[in-house]
Each structure stands twice: as C-alpha cells, then as structure tokens.
Scaffold this motif. Structure first.
Motif, PDB file in Angstrom:
ATOM      1  N   ALA A  43       0.829  -1.302  -0.124  1.00 40.40           N
ATOM      2  CA  ALA A  43       0.143  -0.004   0.200  1.00 40.40           C
ATOM      3  C   ALA A  43       0.699   1.410   0.182  1.00 40.40           C
ATOM      4  O   ALA A  43       0.522   2.085  -0.556  1.00 40.40           O
ATOM      5  CB  ALA A  43      -1.079  -0.137   1.180  1.00 40.40           C
ATOM      6  N   LEU A 123     -14.006  -9.574   0.889  1.00 42.15           N
ATOM      7  CA  LEU A 123     -13.988  -8.652   1.918  1.00 42.15           C
ATOM      8  C   LEU A 123     -15.177  -8.103   2.537  1.00 42.15           C
ATOM      9  O   LEU A 123     -15.323  -7.662   3.599  1.00 42.15           O
ATOM     10  CB  LEU A 123     -13.000  -7.323   1.127  1.00 42.15           C
ATOM     11  N   VAL A 127     -16.035  -7.927   6.123  1.00 40.99           N
ATOM     12  CA  VAL A 127     -16.130  -6.315   6.909  1.00 40.99           C
ATOM     13  C   VAL A 127     -17.468  -6.239   7.573  1.00 40.99           C
ATOM     14  O   VAL A 127     -17.706  -5.784   8.631  1.00 40.99           O
ATOM     15  CB  VAL A 127     -15.759  -5.410   6.015  1.00 40.99           C
ATOM     16  N   PHE A 130     -17.393  -8.264  10.771  1.00 44.92           N
ATOM     17  CA  PHE A 130     -16.486  -7.550  11.743  1.00 44.92           C
ATOM     18  C   PHE A 130     -17.469  -6.394  12.180  1.00 44.92           C
ATOM     19  O   PHE A 130     -17.339  -5.986  13.491  1.00 44.92           O
ATOM     20  CB  PHE A 130     -15.325  -7.007  10.948  1.00 44.92           C
ATOM     21  N   LEU A 174      -9.684   0.777  13.721  1.00 40.96           N
ATOM     22  CA  LEU A 174      -8.644   0.333  12.639  1.00 40.96           C
ATOM     23  C   LEU A 174      -7.745  -0.940  13.090  1.00 40.96           C
ATOM     24  O   LEU A 174      -7.600  -1.989  12.587  1.00 40.96           O
ATOM     25  CB  LEU A 174      -7.743   1.310  12.180  1.00 40.96           C
ATOM     26  N   LEU A 175      -7.187  -0.657  14.424  1.00 39.51           N
ATOM     27  CA  LEU A 175      -6.418  -1.796  15.155  1.00 39.51           C
ATOM     28  C   LEU A 175      -6.963  -3.096  15.411  1.00 39.51           C
ATOM     29  O   LEU A 175      -6.764  -3.998  15.237  1.00 39.51           O
ATOM     30  CB  LEU A 175      -5.989  -1.088  16.519  1.00 39.51           C
ATOM     31  N   ALA A 177      -9.633  -4.052  13.637  1.00 38.90           N
ATOM     32  CA  ALA A 177      -9.855  -4.723  12.378  1.00 38.90           C
ATOM     33  C   ALA A 177      -8.452  -5.361  11.795  1.00 38.90           C
ATOM     34  O   ALA A 177      -8.268  -6.597  11.277  1.00 38.90           O
ATOM     35  CB  ALA A 177     -10.109  -3.654  11.360  1.00 38.90           C
ATOM     36  N   SER A 178      -7.346  -4.627  12.125  1.00 38.11           N
ATOM     37  CA  SER A 178      -6.035  -5.072  11.784  1.00 38.11           C
ATOM     38  C   SER A 178      -5.662  -6.518  12.471  1.00 38.11           C
ATOM     39  O   SER A 178      -4.778  -7.224  11.841  1.00 38.11           O
ATOM     40  CB  SER A 178      -5.045  -4.127  11.599  1.00 38.11           C
ATOM     41  N   ARG A 179      -6.253  -6.751  13.641  1.00 41.95           N
ATOM     42  CA  ARG A 179      -6.045  -7.827  14.465  1.00 41.95           C
ATOM     43  C   ARG A 179      -6.958  -8.940  14.126  1.00 41.95           C
ATOM     44  O   ARG A 179      -6.824  -9.940  14.733  1.00 41.95           O
ATOM     45  CB  ARG A 179      -6.014  -7.380  15.983  1.00 41.95           C
ATOM     46  N   LEU A 183     -10.143 -11.321   8.794  1.00 45.52           N
ATOM     47  CA  LEU A 183      -9.843 -10.122   7.744  1.00 45.52           C
ATOM     48  C   LEU A 183      -8.323 -10.149   7.298  1.00 45.52           C
ATOM     49  O   LEU A 183      -7.867  -9.995   6.279  1.00 45.52           O
ATOM     50  CB  LEU A 183     -10.201  -8.970   8.557  1.00 45.52           C
ATOM     51  N   ARG A 184      -7.604 -10.374   8.444  1.00 46.84           N
ATOM     52  CA  ARG A 184      -5.879 -10.510   8.084  1.00 46.84           C
ATOM     53  C   ARG A 184      -5.591 -11.335   7.085  1.00 46.84           C
ATOM     54  O   ARG A 184      -4.982 -11.080   6.151  1.00 46.84           O
ATOM     55  CB  ARG A 184      -5.431 -10.609   9.324  1.00 46.84           C
ATOM     56  N   LEU A 187      -6.681 -10.270   3.659  1.00 45.11           N
ATOM     57  CA  LEU A 187      -5.945  -9.043   3.172  1.00 45.11           C
ATOM     58  C   LEU A 187      -4.438  -9.676   2.625  1.00 45.11           C
ATOM     59  O   LEU A 187      -3.841  -9.257   1.815  1.00 45.11           O
ATOM     60  CB  LEU A 187      -5.792  -7.989   4.368  1.00 45.11           C
ATOM     61  N   ARG A 191      -2.704  -9.502  -1.064  1.00 44.20           N
ATOM     62  CA  ARG A 191      -1.436  -9.062  -1.078  1.00 44.20           C
ATOM     63  C   ARG A 191      -0.725  -9.646  -1.961  1.00 44.20           C
ATOM     64  O   ARG A 191       0.146  -9.614  -2.973  1.00 44.20           O
ATOM     65  CB  ARG A 191      -0.783  -8.744   0.264  1.00 44.20           C
TER      66      ARG A 191
ATOM     67  N   ASP B  34       1.584  -1.057   5.780  1.00 44.01           N
ATOM     68  CA  ASP B  34       0.770  -1.780   4.847  1.00 44.01           C
ATOM     69  C   ASP B  34      -0.296  -2.358   5.496  1.00 44.01           C
ATOM     70  O   ASP B  34      -1.540  -2.307   4.916  1.00 44.01           O
ATOM     71  CB  ASP B  34       1.706  -2.746   3.791  1.00 44.01           C
ATOM     72  N   LEU B  35      -0.147  -3.113   6.485  1.00 44.56           N
ATOM     73  CA  LEU B  35      -1.160  -3.900   7.174  1.00 44.56           C
ATOM     74  C   LEU B  35      -2.396  -2.830   7.576  1.00 44.56           C
ATOM     75  O   LEU B  35      -3.369  -2.959   7.170  1.00 44.56           O
ATOM     76  CB  LEU B  35      -0.683  -4.315   8.412  1.00 44.56           C
ATOM     77  N   THR B  39      -5.977  -2.646   5.726  1.00 45.90           N
ATOM     78  CA  THR B  39      -7.306  -2.919   6.629  1.00 45.90           C
ATOM     79  C   THR B  39      -8.188  -1.623   6.484  1.00 45.90           C
ATOM     80  O   THR B  39      -9.385  -1.828   6.178  1.00 45.90           O
ATOM     81  CB  THR B  39      -6.923  -2.868   8.104  1.00 45.90           C
ATOM     82  N   ARG B  41      -8.414   0.606   3.977  1.00 46.25           N
ATOM     83  CA  ARG B  41      -8.977   0.282   2.491  1.00 46.25           C
ATOM     84  C   ARG B  41     -10.056  -0.801   2.450  1.00 46.25           C
ATOM     85  O   ARG B  41     -11.202  -0.507   1.912  1.00 46.25           O
ATOM     86  CB  ARG B  41      -7.963  -0.308   1.736  1.00 46.25           C
ATOM     87  N   LEU B  43     -11.842  -1.589   4.786  1.00 45.84           N
ATOM     88  CA  LEU B  43     -13.099  -0.897   5.891  1.00 45.84           C
ATOM     89  C   LEU B  43     -13.759   0.266   5.032  1.00 45.84           C
ATOM     90  O   LEU B  43     -14.688   0.667   5.299  1.00 45.84           O
ATOM     91  CB  LEU B  43     -12.651  -0.388   6.955  1.00 45.84           C
TER      92      LEU B  43
END
Lengths: 192, 241
Positions: A43, A123, A127, A130, A174-175, A177-179, A183-184, A187, A191, B34-35, B39, B41, B43
C-alpha cells in the motif's frame, strides 16, 4: 454529451493551469490508483507511485496533445511507464501479470485483476461480520470515518463527542480490524 | 530505528514527510503501515482523501498558475497593470523617464526549483557525437541552462564535486517519448551519474528536460527528494540533427 465534456477537459488540460489539472485529477484519480495497484502490492509503494504519476503528469502537462488522442490513454501509458521506472530504480522486476513491454498504450491495465472480484466480494462479507460485532459508537465511527470519509470535526459534531474521542475511536476500530484473524488472512491473500 | 518508535504515529495516522522518509528504508515499519492501510481500505477508506491532500495541500506551489493558460494570463495582467501604473506616475510627474529594462523572471517554476547559477554541483555532460568518435565535454549544467546534442550522440553524465558520503545526486531526464531516472555512483571528485545512454531514444527532435537534486542516499526518486525539501536545478538538452 459525456464524450464532449471529456474532450473539453482534455483540451483544457493541454492548455495548462491549475484548474484543468485539478479537474483531470478528479476525473482520473480512481483509474490511476487502479493502474498503479497492478504494479505494486505494498500500500505504501502504491501511494508513493500514485504521487509520482501525478507529479509527472503535472510536469508533462504541456506536452500532452489532445489532437493525438484522449487524456485517459495518455495517463494510462504515463502511469505504466512511471511504475516501470520506479521498479527499475529499485532494481526490481515487475510482478507476474505485468507485460514486459506495452504495445498498445498499456490497455491491459483497464482489465480487472484476476482475483479482484472474488476478493472484493469476500472482503465485503468479512467487513460486514466485523462491523456487526462492534459496539454501536464504534460501528458508527467506522461508517462515518472510513466509508463516508468525514473529518473528525464532522464526526464529533454528528456523534456529540469531541474530536479527540473521534480520533481515538477511529484508531481503535482500525487496530481491531487489523488484528481480526479472518480479515487479516484475506488481506494477506490479496497482497500475495 | 525500530518499529516501536514509529508504531504510535503510524497507528494514529500521523504519517508526515519524516515518517514517509523512514518508511522508505524500513521494511518492518512499512509492513506495519501496509497492514493498517490495507485494513483501512478494506473498511471503506480508499485513500483518496489523503492522496488528494498530500498532492494538493502539501505541494501547492507546482500546481499554481504554471500552465500555458492561467499562469500566462496572470502574468500578462500583471504586466498590463505595471505598465498602467508606470504611465500614471509619468503623467503625474510630467517627466519623461526611460525605464530600465525589467528583470525577467521565469513564470513557470517547479516546486523546489533553484537558481541554476547557484547550484552546489556541476552536472557535466560528456559524450560522443556518434559511435566511434572522441569523447568531449558537451555541456556543464545547470549553469549553461541549455545545450544541443546530436540524435546519434551517446552521453554519460558526471557530477562534480561528487556528493558527500550519505548523499546522492538524483537526475531525471524527461521528454515526450521517454523519461529516465539516474543516480550518482561513488567517486572522489567526479562521480558518474547512471550509465551511458543514447540520445536517439528520446526522439529525433526532443527537448529533454534535465532536473537534478542532491538528497540523502536512501531517497528513491527526485520527487521524493523534492518532497523532503531538496532543491532541484533544471536545464534543457535539445536534440537537433
């Protein structure tokens, strides 16, 4: 009608100036982002490359000649060339799926990536799952901050909270979701 | 530097030029960024707002009044106004004056552009007019501002003095048909910039814009250098048969 508006914009872009550049950016920013994503999986690198593409387009604005063709293919070829240069500068090969040379103004860039549709659908499902598990205020922040792209001032006003709380909640969502494992996984799959 | 130092800023979305400069050279922090970005994106934040702000708000100068349209018009309006004002002063004073020639300043100036004569380096263009001929010094940029080269010429750029340790000279050659990015290599007094190249690839009657800037070694591109505050010096190579 739309075609006439497009060719008017192309002619204005060729004449130069900030307004025409801003209009061209508004009209093609999404496409440029889509094209650049085909070259970089990171990204951060995508963001850097998009800036490079637009700065190059701005520098070369005076060289665009609408008599030779519309602006979109010009921008597409410029995007492909700039991305290849950036990869070369980093001594990297283009990813699999990127042709070595373009013989048709990088037309392949307009096609969706092989797994784009599948990943987008998957996704959306993840989402939604989530978001359904979030407390109401965080779910609302997700909608306002991420989906509607509202500023913290607007979110704070809408939810009756202060801006610091809005920032905190956005960061928290955001955190979380990233955990989120599912979802991870999705993603990291997209990638690779 | 470790991820711990930057984690908080990344997670708070405080990604300024300094953080970006770090991200370019730190794989660990970039992976974390990036993560988070992917993420966000997922959302629904496609990054458009941040991209627009970075392009237009952080870098307003290259996008203001530079075009052949509005910049030129604004310039001519300013000139008309200046002439009218001067005429008015002359009439009131009733004195005939010969105005000294007005200093000409370029209306088009890119972000971070500097005075070519004050550049802290000399970009030497060495080359052969055609394969097999003797190598000669063709131009000393950016001081010379402009030089002509033969379409069959083969060129090699050098920078004098060589950039200090930890610095690099980034050069971009831009023409309608082709553009290229070059970096200076190691050298004592004179350092090579990129490798030798043929001018023909830029087109038979091309106008090659040559822009260069000194930047920290890790800087990947000229645009990144300008964003971080480097000054670029531009000149032109005219390809003429």
């Amino acid at each position: 009608m739309a075609e006439a508006a497009t060719s008017l914009l192309d002619a204005r872009f060729a004449r130069g100036g900030r307004d025409a550049f801003v209009e061209a950016y508004a009209a093609h920013a999404r496409e440029v982002r889509h094209w650049v994503r085909r070259f970089f999986s990171s990204a951060f690198e995508q963001e850097e490359a998009v800036q490079e593409v637009w700065l190059t387009a701005h520098r070369m604005q005076s060289l665009y000649d609408p008599a030779k063709g519309p602006l979109k293919p010009w921008l597409r070829a410029l995007s492909a060339n700039r991305c290849r240069e950036l990869l070369r500068a980093a001594s990297r090969r283009p990813p699999v799926g990127v042709p070595l040379d373009d013989v048709s103004d990088a037309l392949w860039l307009d096609a969706p990536g092989p797994d784009d549709a599948v990943h987008s659908a998957a996704l959306r499902v993840e989402v939604a799952r989530f978001a359904a598990g979030l407390p109401p205020d965080e779910a609302r922040v997700l909608q306002l901050c991420f989906v509607e792209q509202r500023s913290h001032a607007e979110v704070a006003k809408e939810l009756g909270i202060d801006e610091r709380r809005s920032k905190y909640l956005k960061q928290k969502v955001l955190l979380a979701a990233s955990r989120d494992e599912r979802l991870r996984a999705l993603l990291s799959e997209s990638r690779s | 530097m470790s991820l711990a130092l930057f984690r908080e800023r990344l997670e708070a979305g405080e990604v300024d030029a300094q953080v970006r400069a770090h991200l370019r050279s730190c794989d660990e922090c970039r992976a974390h960024y990036d993560l988070l970005a992917q993420t966000a994106r997922a959302l629904g934040d496609d990054g458009a707002k941040a991209e627009r702000e970075r392009l237009f708000l952080n870098h307003p100068s290259p996008l203001v009044g530079e075009g052949r349209g509005e910049g030129a018009r604004a310039g001519s309006h300013r000139r008309v106004l200046a002439i009218a004002l001067a005429a008015g002063i002359l009439l009131v004073a009733g004195v005939s004056l010969v105005l000294p020639p007005r200093a000409t300043t370029p209306e088009v100036q890119l972000r971070g552009s500097g005075d070519a004569t004050a550049a802290p380096f000399s970009l030497r263009v060495y080359g052969k007019d055609a394969p097999g001929q003797k190598v000669r010094l063709i131009a000393d940029l950016p001081g010379a501002k402009e030089a002509s080269v033969n379409p069959r010429a083969e060129l090699q750029l050098f920078v004098k003095p060589a950039p200090k340790p930890g610095e690099v000279l980034l050069v971009e050659l831009r023409a309608p048909l082709k553009s290229a990015s070059l970096r200076s290599g190691p050298g004592d007094d004179l350092a090579p910039v990129g490798s030798a190249f043929g001018v023909g690839g830029f087109g038979p009657q091309a106008r090659i814009e040559v822009c260069a800037a000194l930047a920290p070694q890790a800087t990947p591109t000229l645009a990144a250098a300008l964003e971080a505050g480097s000054t670029q010096y531009c000149s032109t190579l005219l390809v003429t048969p």
